[in-house]
Design a protein around this motif. Structure first.
Motif, PDB file in Angstrom:
ATOM      1  N   LEU A   1      64.213  63.432  10.366  1.00  0.00           N
ATOM      2  CA  LEU A   1      63.494  63.444  11.637  1.00  0.00           C
ATOM      3  C   LEU A   1      63.943  62.354  12.606  1.00  0.00           C
ATOM      4  O   LEU A   1      63.441  62.282  13.730  1.00  0.00           O
ATOM      5  CB  LEU A   1      61.989  63.304  11.388  1.00  0.00           C
ATOM      6  N   SER A   2      64.883  61.512  12.196  1.00  0.00           N
ATOM      7  CA  SER A   2      65.248  60.373  13.039  1.00  0.00           C
ATOM      8  C   SER A   2      65.880  60.814  14.357  1.00  0.00           C
ATOM      9  O   SER A   2      65.659  60.197  15.399  1.00  0.00           O
ATOM     10  CB  SER A   2      66.202  59.435  12.293  1.00  0.00           C
ATOM     11  N   GLY A   3      66.674  61.889  14.326  1.00  0.00           N
ATOM     12  CA  GLY A   3      67.278  62.368  15.570  1.00  0.00           C
ATOM     13  C   GLY A   3      66.242  62.832  16.568  1.00  0.00           C
ATOM     14  O   GLY A   3      66.308  62.503  17.762  1.00  0.00           O
TER      15      GLY A   3
ATOM     16  N   GLN B   1      64.439  59.766  18.051  1.00  0.00           N
ATOM     17  CA  GLN B   1      65.206  59.092  19.107  1.00  0.00           C
ATOM     18  C   GLN B   1      65.178  59.906  20.403  1.00  0.00           C
ATOM     19  O   GLN B   1      65.056  59.352  21.502  1.00  0.00           O
ATOM     20  CB  GLN B   1      66.658  58.899  18.648  1.00  0.00           C
ATOM     21  N   SER B   2      65.290  61.212  20.273  1.00  0.00           N
ATOM     22  CA  SER B   2      65.280  62.091  21.451  1.00  0.00           C
ATOM     23  C   SER B   2      63.960  61.992  22.200  1.00  0.00           C
ATOM     24  O   SER B   2      63.923  61.869  23.434  1.00  0.00           O
ATOM     25  CB  SER B   2      65.535  63.534  21.013  1.00  0.00           C
ATOM     26  N   LEU B   3      62.854  62.009  21.467  1.00  0.00           N
ATOM     27  CA  LEU B   3      61.540  61.933  22.095  1.00  0.00           C
ATOM     28  C   LEU B   3      61.305  60.570  22.725  1.00  0.00           C
ATOM     29  O   LEU B   3      60.701  60.465  23.800  1.00  0.00           O
ATOM     30  CB  LEU B   3      60.455  62.229  21.061  1.00  0.00           C
ATOM     31  N   ALA B   4      61.765  59.514  22.067  1.00  0.00           N
ATOM     32  CA  ALA B   4      61.612  58.175  22.630  1.00  0.00           C
ATOM     33  C   ALA B   4      62.340  58.070  23.967  1.00  0.00           C
ATOM     34  O   ALA B   4      61.828  57.494  24.936  1.00  0.00           O
ATOM     35  CB  ALA B   4      62.153  57.130  21.651  1.00  0.00           C
ATOM     36  N   LYS B   5      63.522  58.649  24.048  1.00  0.00           N
ATOM     37  CA  LYS B   5      64.304  58.608  25.283  1.00  0.00           C
ATOM     38  C   LYS B   5      63.661  59.457  26.381  1.00  0.00           C
ATOM     39  O   LYS B   5      63.587  59.058  27.537  1.00  0.00           O
ATOM     40  CB  LYS B   5      65.715  59.103  24.997  1.00  0.00           C
TER      41      LYS B   5
ATOM     42  N   GLN C   1      68.807  54.179  21.110  1.00  0.00           N
ATOM     43  CA  GLN C   1      70.075  54.641  20.558  1.00  0.00           C
ATOM     44  C   GLN C   1      70.401  56.017  21.100  1.00  0.00           C
ATOM     45  O   GLN C   1      69.553  56.721  21.635  1.00  0.00           O
ATOM     46  CB  GLN C   1      69.984  54.723  19.028  1.00  0.00           C
ATOM     47  N   ALA C   2      71.649  56.395  20.934  1.00  0.00           N
ATOM     48  CA  ALA C   2      72.041  57.758  21.301  1.00  0.00           C
ATOM     49  C   ALA C   2      71.376  58.735  20.351  1.00  0.00           C
ATOM     50  O   ALA C   2      71.093  58.416  19.199  1.00  0.00           O
ATOM     51  CB  ALA C   2      73.554  57.911  21.222  1.00  0.00           C
ATOM     52  N   GLU C   3      71.126  59.948  20.830  1.00  0.00           N
ATOM     53  CA  GLU C   3      70.518  60.950  19.979  1.00  0.00           C
ATOM     54  C   GLU C   3      71.472  61.293  18.843  1.00  0.00           C
ATOM     55  O   GLU C   3      72.664  61.427  19.031  1.00  0.00           O
ATOM     56  CB  GLU C   3      70.187  62.207  20.803  1.00  0.00           C
TER      57      GLU C   3
ATOM     58  N   PHE D   1      68.351  53.697  10.816  1.00  0.00           N
ATOM     59  CA  PHE D   1      68.311  54.922  11.619  1.00  0.00           C
ATOM     60  C   PHE D   1      67.545  54.753  12.926  1.00  0.00           C
ATOM     61  O   PHE D   1      67.567  55.643  13.775  1.00  0.00           O
ATOM     62  CB  PHE D   1      67.717  56.069  10.790  1.00  0.00           C
ATOM     63  N   SER D   2      66.868  53.623  13.110  1.00  0.00           N
ATOM     64  CA  SER D   2      66.171  53.362  14.366  1.00  0.00           C
ATOM     65  C   SER D   2      66.837  52.277  15.193  1.00  0.00           C
ATOM     66  O   SER D   2      66.476  52.073  16.353  1.00  0.00           O
ATOM     67  CB  SER D   2      64.716  52.948  14.094  1.00  0.00           C
ATOM     68  N   GLY D   3      67.772  51.560  14.595  1.00  0.00           N
ATOM     69  CA  GLY D   3      68.434  50.483  15.312  1.00  0.00           C
ATOM     70  C   GLY D   3      67.530  49.296  15.549  1.00  0.00           C
ATOM     71  O   GLY D   3      67.688  48.560  16.537  1.00  0.00           O
TER      72      GLY D   3
END
Length: 441
Positions: A127-129, A132-136, A211-213, A406-408
Motif C-alpha cells: 500500500l505504500s505507493g 504516497q500518491s494520496l499524500a501528494k 517521495q515520487a509515487e 518506504f515512506s522516506g
C-alpha cells in the motif's frame, strides 16, 4: 524465597536472556534462539537432556497440530490478495467513502481491513505507493499518512489471528480461536484510533518532502469491490458463526453445516478459494509460483511458532509456573502482568511475534494465580499480551525500518511519531482489556 524458586527464576531469566541476546544483538533467527533457550532453561533447573528433548518435541508437535494449517492458509490468502490487486481495490473504495479530506483516516481504515489477512510489513509495502500518491494529491503530510497506515496494520497484526503471535498464544494458552478473533477486532479498533490520533497530532508539525509515487500495479486489472472484500469478509463471518453456535445442542442441519464451516481451517480455505476468483488468467505457472511463495513464507513463521511451543513445554516441565505462583501474589497483578511481560520482551528484542510467543509460554502455567484460568480469562490474557507486544516499536523492529524505507522518513521522525504512537496503542489496549475484565471475569 526458597532455593527452588530462586533456581527457576534464574532459569527463566537465563532463557529470556538468550532469546534477547541472540535475536537483538547477534541477529540470530528466532528459531535457533528459542531452541537454545530450551536447553539453557532446562539445564539450569536440572532437567535431563532426554527430558528436555522430549518436552521440546511434544511442544513443537502440539503447536503444529493446532496451528499449522491456519498459518499456511492465512499466509496464502494474503499472497493471493496482493497478487489480484484486491488490496488496492479495498483501499480505493474506502477512500471514496471517507473522502480525500480524511485521507489519513482512510489509510488507517485500509490498513486495518487489509491487515486482517496480510502481515503488517507486506501490507505496508503493497500500500505504500497508494499512500504516497494520496499524500501528494491531498497535501497531507506524508508523516501523518504513513503512520496512520502503519498503525492500522499494526493493530490487527498484534491482536488478531491468523497473525502468528496471537495464533500461537491461542494455541499455547488454549483460547477459543473464533471468539479471540472477534474480540480482537473489537479491541484493535480503539488501538488503531489511538495510533491514528497520535499520527495526526505529532505529524502535523513536521513538514516532509514527498517521495515520487512508487505504485507499480496501478494499471493492472483488478476485481470489483464486492469480490475484493469477499475473501476477507466471508471467513470472518463463518468463524463468527462457528464460535457462537453450539453444535452439541442443535439439531438444525443448516446450523450444523455452518458451524463446521466455521472451523478456522475450513473458513480460511473458503477465503483462499474466493481470492482465486478475484484474479484473471490463472495458469499452472502463476498458480504454482504463488502457492510456493505462500508455503515458503508460512514455513518461516511455522518454525518460530513451533520453537515457541517447544520453549513453553520446557517451562511447563520445569514447573516454573507452580514455583512462582506459590511464592508471589500474582492475583494482585491480574491482566497487567501479561501486558508488562510482553512489553518488556518486545522493547528488548524487537519482534512482536517472538515477544508474544515467549510471554505466552511463561504466562500459561500462571493463569490460575493470575485469576485468568477461564475461557474468557484466557482470551483477555492473549489480548493483553498482544497489547504488550505493540509496546513499543523502535529501531530493533524490522517493521520500523520497512515504514522508514518506504515512506522516506528519517529515524528521528520515526521515533517521535511512530514509536510513540505504538506506545499509545499498547496503553489503550491495556485500558480496554482491563475494562473488559471488570465486566467479563
Amino acid at each position: 524465597m526458597t532455593t527452588d524458586l530462586i533456581q527457576v527464576l534464574i532459569a527463566l531469566l537465563a532463557g529470556i536472556g538468550v532469546i534477547i541476546l541472540l535475536t537483538a544483538k547477534y541477529r540470530v533467527h528466532a528459531l535457533f534462539a528459542l531452541f537454545l533457550a530450551c536447553f539453557v532453561t532446562g539445564l539450569v533447573v536440572q532437567l535431563s537432556v532426554a527430558d528436555i528433548i522430549t518436552a521440546m518435541k511434544d511442544g513443537f508437535g502440539n503447536i503444529m497440530k493446532s496451528l499449522g494449517f491456519i498459518i499456511v492458509l492465512g499466509t496464502t490468502l494474503g499472497v493471493l490478495l496482493e497478487h489480484t490487486g484486491s488490496t488496492r481495490v479495498m483501499a480505493a473504495f474506502i477512500l471514496k467513502i471517507v473522502g480525500e479530506r480524511y485521507a489519513a483516516v482512510a489509510m488507517s481504515l485500509t490498513g486495518f481491513i487489509v491487515g486482517l489477512p496480510i502481515f503488517c510489513d507486506s501490507g505496508y509495502i503493497v500500500l505504500s505507493g497508494l499512500n504516497q500518491s494520496l499524500a501528494k494529491r491531498t497535501g497531507i503530510s506524508v508523516v501523518i499518512m504513513s503512520v496512520s497506515l502503519a498503525t492500522g496494520l499494526y493493530a490487527v497484526h498484534c491482536l488478531i489471528p491468523p497473525h502468528p503471535g496471537a495464533t500461537a498464544a491461542a494455541g499455547t494458552i488454549g483460547a477459543d480461536f473464533g471468539k479471540l478473533m472477534l474480540m480482537g477486532i473489537g479491541v484493535a479498533i480503539p488501538a488503531a484510533i489511538a495510533g491514528g490520533w497520535w499520527a495526526h497530532y505529532a505529524g502535523k508539525k513536521i513538514p516532509v518532502v514527498q517521495q515520487a509515487e512508487t505504485s507499480e500495479a496501478a494499471n493492472s486489472p483488478a476485481p470489483p469491490v464486492w469480490l475484493a472484500f469477499l475473501p476477507v469478509a466471508v471467513p470472518i463471518l463463518l468463524i463468527a458463526i462457528g464460535a457462537f453456535t453450539n453444535i452439541e445442542k442443535t439439531t438444525n442441519g443448516t446450523l450444523r453445516f455452518f458451524h463446521t464451516l466455521g472451523d478456522p481451517v475450513l473458513a480460511l480455505s473458503v477465503g483462499v478459494l474466493l481470492a482465486f476468483a478475484g484474479g484473471r488468467g490463472w495458469n499452472k505457472t502463476t498458480t504454482g509460483k504463488l502457492l510456493g511463495e505462500a508455503a515458503e513464507k508460512a514455513g518461516g513463521i511455522l518454525v518460530i511458532i513451533g520453537a515457541g511451543g517447544a520453549f513453553g513445554a520446557v517451562l511447563a516441565a520445569a514447573k516454573i509456573g507452580e514455583h512462582v505462583s506459590a511464592a508471589v501474589p500474582l492475583g494482585s497483578f491480574g491482566i497487567v502482568f501479561p501486558f508488562l511481560l510482553a512489553a518488556l520482551l518486545k522493547t528488548a528484542q524487537g519482534s512482536s511475534t517472538v515477544a508474544i510467543i515467549t510471554a505466552a509460554s511463561i504466562v500459561q502455567p500462571l493463569l490460575p494465580a493470575l485469576g485468568l484460568d477461564s475461557d474468557m480469562g484466557r482470551i483477555l490474557c492473549i489480548l493483553a499480551l498482544g497489547g504488550g507486544s505493540m509496546t513499543l516499536s523502535h529501531a530493533n523492529d524490522a517493521y520500523f525500518w520497512v515504514i522508514s524505507k518506504f515512506s522516506g522518513l528519517e529515524m528521528r521522525i520515526m521515533l517521535k511519531v511512530y514509536s510513540i504512537a505504538t506506545l499509545w496503542m499498547g496503553l489503550v489496549t491495556l485500558l480496554v482489556v482491563y475494562l473488559l475484565s471488570l465486566f467479563l471475569l
